[in-house]
Design a protein around this motif. Structure first.
Motif, mmCIF file in Angstrom:
data_model
loop_
_atom_site.group_PDB
_atom_site.id
_atom_site.type_symbol
_atom_site.label_atom_id
_atom_site.label_comp_id
_atom_site.label_asym_id
_atom_site.label_seq_id
_atom_site.Cartn_x
_atom_site.Cartn_y
_atom_site.Cartn_z
ATOM 1 N N UNK A 61 46.994 15.845 11.556
ATOM 2 C CA UNK A 61 46.111 17.063 11.992
ATOM 3 C C UNK A 61 45.524 17.259 13.247
ATOM 4 N N UNK A 62 46.274 16.575 13.994
ATOM 5 C CA UNK A 62 45.934 16.720 15.862
ATOM 6 C C UNK A 62 46.286 18.145 16.199
ATOM 7 N N UNK A 63 47.124 18.677 15.624
ATOM 8 C CA UNK A 63 47.502 20.170 16.221
ATOM 9 C C UNK A 63 46.333 21.241 15.903
ATOM 10 N N UNK A 64 45.876 21.084 14.573
ATOM 11 C CA UNK A 64 44.724 21.948 14.070
ATOM 12 C C UNK A 64 43.468 21.632 14.872
ATOM 13 N N UNK A 65 43.181 19.822 14.994
ATOM 14 C CA UNK A 65 42.020 19.412 15.645
ATOM 15 C C UNK A 65 41.953 20.256 17.164
ATOM 16 N N UNK A 66 43.081 20.364 17.787
ATOM 17 C CA UNK A 66 43.222 20.773 19.354
ATOM 18 C C UNK A 66 42.749 22.039 19.446
ATOM 19 N N UNK A 67 42.963 23.009 18.342
ATOM 20 C CA UNK A 67 42.734 24.325 18.415
ATOM 21 C C UNK A 67 41.269 24.514 18.596
ATOM 22 N N UNK A 68 40.613 23.632 18.039
ATOM 23 C CA UNK A 68 39.032 23.698 18.032
ATOM 24 C C UNK A 68 38.342 23.572 19.489
ATOM 25 N N UNK A 69 39.025 22.925 20.131
ATOM 26 C CA UNK A 69 38.877 22.645 22.016
ATOM 27 C C UNK A 69 38.589 24.221 22.302
ATOM 28 N N UNK A 70 39.222 25.169 22.085
ATOM 29 C CA UNK A 70 39.083 26.455 22.448
ATOM 30 C C UNK A 70 39.263 27.435 21.346
ATOM 31 N N UNK A 71 38.137 27.546 20.818
ATOM 32 C CA UNK A 71 38.285 28.778 19.789
ATOM 33 C C UNK A 71 38.791 29.996 19.884
ATOM 34 N N UNK A 72 39.883 30.518 19.086
ATOM 35 C CA UNK A 72 40.516 31.856 19.340
ATOM 36 C C UNK A 72 41.561 31.661 20.249
ATOM 37 N N UNK A 73 42.062 30.576 20.923
ATOM 38 C CA UNK A 73 43.131 30.295 21.645
ATOM 39 C C UNK A 73 44.104 30.166 20.701
ATOM 40 N N UNK A 98 43.674 23.444 33.022
ATOM 41 C CA UNK A 98 44.154 23.698 31.606
ATOM 42 C C UNK A 98 43.480 22.862 30.481
ATOM 43 N N UNK A 99 43.115 23.213 29.304
ATOM 44 C CA UNK A 99 42.747 22.476 28.331
ATOM 45 C C UNK A 99 43.940 22.127 27.500
ATOM 46 N N UNK A 100 44.384 20.816 27.585
ATOM 47 C CA UNK A 100 45.885 20.335 27.173
ATOM 48 C C UNK A 100 45.820 19.017 26.777
ATOM 49 N N UNK A 101 45.355 18.648 25.422
ATOM 50 C CA UNK A 101 45.352 17.368 24.865
ATOM 51 C C UNK A 101 46.594 16.853 24.902
ATOM 52 N N UNK A 102 46.951 15.313 24.942
ATOM 53 C CA UNK A 102 48.121 15.056 24.732
ATOM 54 C C UNK A 102 48.343 13.789 23.621
ATOM 55 N N UNK A 103 49.294 13.891 22.762
ATOM 56 C CA UNK A 103 49.800 13.077 21.776
ATOM 57 C C UNK A 103 51.026 12.474 21.865
ATOM 58 N N UNK A 104 51.423 11.324 21.416
ATOM 59 C CA UNK A 104 52.883 10.866 21.678
ATOM 60 C C UNK A 104 53.389 9.800 20.749
ATOM 61 N N UNK A 105 54.641 10.171 20.410
ATOM 62 C CA UNK A 105 55.390 8.996 19.623
ATOM 63 C C UNK A 105 55.844 7.836 20.673
ATOM 64 N N UNK A 134 45.098 32.022 26.069
ATOM 65 C CA UNK A 134 45.055 33.296 25.324
ATOM 66 C C UNK A 134 46.462 34.026 25.502
ATOM 67 N N UNK A 135 47.276 34.314 24.595
ATOM 68 C CA UNK A 135 48.518 34.807 24.752
ATOM 69 C C UNK A 135 48.351 36.277 25.175
ATOM 70 N N UNK A 136 47.450 37.014 25.293
ATOM 71 C CA UNK A 136 47.267 38.363 25.784
ATOM 72 C C UNK A 136 47.016 38.466 27.242
ATOM 73 N N UNK A 137 46.807 37.419 27.649
ATOM 74 C CA UNK A 137 46.360 37.092 29.434
ATOM 75 C C UNK A 137 47.784 36.710 30.004
#
Length: 475
Positions: A333-345, A375-382, A395-398
């Motif tokens: 669930x790391x992807x969904x958890x990461x989105x909470x670091x910047x709501x709406x992004x 940037x706000x950019x968390x890292x995970x890795x295999x 923000x994809x509109x910026x």
């Protein structure tokens, strides 16, 4: 290079209109042209814009896939395979329109050969569905990309995931497959034997081809025995570099680790909040060991000593299934958890893979880039095979933010290639990374172009993917 520079596929309006009429007659209600369902079949979980097909064909047999491809070939119309749409680089987009072939209804498990540790399935079978079916046989399919993807899609994108360090990727776990080629003919690439020296390795050619050479309609997969014992846990480290060094030493010592996942401090903060974990907010390794009761205990203890030598620990591990399940659910669930670091992004998820000895250096340089660019950019890795992921939030509109993130991804890709690595360890090329293929493969791209042109001279099979736009021959 910006995404807008990569893909341009001319629409064939007359041909598309003809094929829409043909398929409506052939498939009736199983051929849909509504806007919502078309957009769903171009959905991408990253920032790449949706490019919808003109129709969606819900096929249920290889013969129906053949009929769709023959109609598209006759009228020079693109055809794009679709599983469940979990890919990250725009693989299922339709830049020139055309027909999406939805394979989700081809979801039968055709045979399980327990004595030979293999099975034969249709492409719409998902990873979780197969393992649920296999539960009472004592066998399982080990490739785990996190998402409950279809196995046809996993083969098409050469997926891997958390277990790859021990069990390999889809490349090593597909024994043979059946695919419908661009002329509508079906080809089976091999038998159930574990090895063969007979002719070209067509299985490996089609695994990872992202639907640009053919549409997979059946697979024969390797299976594994469920381990007698499994242990797993989390180990904190003072720095990401220290955690990376521990990974390198673990692999070099030959410890048969099944999973060894790297999480930086920012990602751990997000996972703690999202999944209610009680671990330090610092760089961590998530690990799992498979084997006998004594073996997994010994492996965990040996890793604990490696961690201590690198300033890490304590390594908290367990053999209790419920605790391990919670741990890996949080990792997935790391992807969904990461989105909470910047709501709406929205997140741009990217990955690279480098030789294991360069992992610490590459990760450290990437964290420096993130800090430099703000940037706000968390890292995970295999981390066990040198593969790591970055989710850059934006923000994809910026337009300014998008350009900044694209520069970050470009710098990361170039760095990985310079370290004798790859611009993508498992996401694939699709649309998003086509601009980096020549930097990685050089003249090899021209050989790929020749293969594509030989097998798909009309360029109807998922056009605009993998090869740079200029590498797709005109028809």
């Amino acid at each position: 290079m910006a995404l807008s520079d990569l893909v341009s596929v001319e629409r064939n309006e007359e041909g598309i209109a003809a094929v829409l009429g043909i398929l409506k007659l052939q498939l009736d209600e199983r051929f849909q042209t509504g806007q919502a369902i078309r957009e769903q079949h171009a959905h991408t979980t990253t920032y790449i814009p949706t490019q919808a097909p003109d129709g969606v064909a819900f096929c249920e047999t290889t013969e129906e896939v053949q009929a769709v491809v023959r109609a598209c070939a006759a009228h020079h119309v693109p055809v794009i395979a679709f599983g469940v749409g979990t890919s990250l680089e725009g693989h299922v987009n339709a830049p020139g329109g055309g027909i999406s072939v939805d394979l989700s209804r081809m979801n039968r498990i055709l045979a399980v050969n327990a004595e030979d540790l293999d099975c034969r399935i249709e492409p719409g079978v998902t990873r979780e569905q197969l393992n649920q079916y296999l539960r009472d046989t004592g066998l399982f399919f080990p490739i785990d990309p996190g998402a409950n993807a279809t196995l046809g899609g996993m083969a098409a994108t050469r997926a891997s995931g958390t277990n790859a360090v021990r069990y390999g990727t889809m490349r090593e776990n597909v024994l043979s497959l059946t695919a419908v080629m661009a002329d509508g003919e079906a080809v089976t690439t091999g038998k159930r034997a574990r090895k063969s020296s007979a002719g070209y390795d067509l299985t490996r050619l089609l695994v990872g081809s992202e639907g640009t050479l053919g549409i997979i309609t059946e697979l024969t997969l390797k299976l594994q025995g469920i381990p007698q014992a499994i242990s797993g846990g989390v180990c904190p480290f003072p720095t990401l570099e220290a955690a990376s060094r521990a990974v390198i030493q673990t692999i070099q010592m030959g410890i048969p680790v099944a999973r060894i996942e790297l999480v930086n401090a920012l990602q751990m903060r997000a996972m703690k909040a999202y999944s209610k974990l009680d671990y330090p907010e610092s760089p961590c390794l998530f690990l799992e060991f498979h084997g006998s009761d004594a073996g997994v205990a010994e492996q965990a203890e040996t890793f604990g000593m490696i961690a201590e030598e690198n300033g890490g620990g304590p390594f908290l591990w367990t053999t209790v299934a419920e605790e391990r399940t919670k741990l890996w659910k949080a990792r997935h669930d790391a992807y969904w958890a990461s989105l909470t670091l910047r709501p709406g992004a929205k997140g741009l998820s990217t990955d690279v893979c480098v030789p294991i000895s360069r992992l610490a250096e590459c990760v450290a340089a990437t964290e420096a880039d993130i800090a430099e660019m703000g940037l706000i950019a968390p890292i995970v890795g295999h981390a066990g095979d040198g593969n790591f992921h970055v989710l850059a939030l934006m923000n994809p509109n910026d337009a300014g933010e998008v350009a900044l993130v694209e520069r970050f991804v470009a710098r990361l890709n170039v760095r990985a290639i310079a370290m004798e690595g790859t611009c993508t360890g498992e996401h694939g090329i699709g649309q998003g990374k086509a601009g980096f293929l020549r930097a990685e493969h050089g003249r090899g791209v021209d050989v790929m172009r020749q293969i594509k042109h030989a097998l798909d001279p009309l360029n109807i099979m998922n056009p605009g993917k993998i090869l740079p736009a200029s590498a797709n021959p005109p028809h």
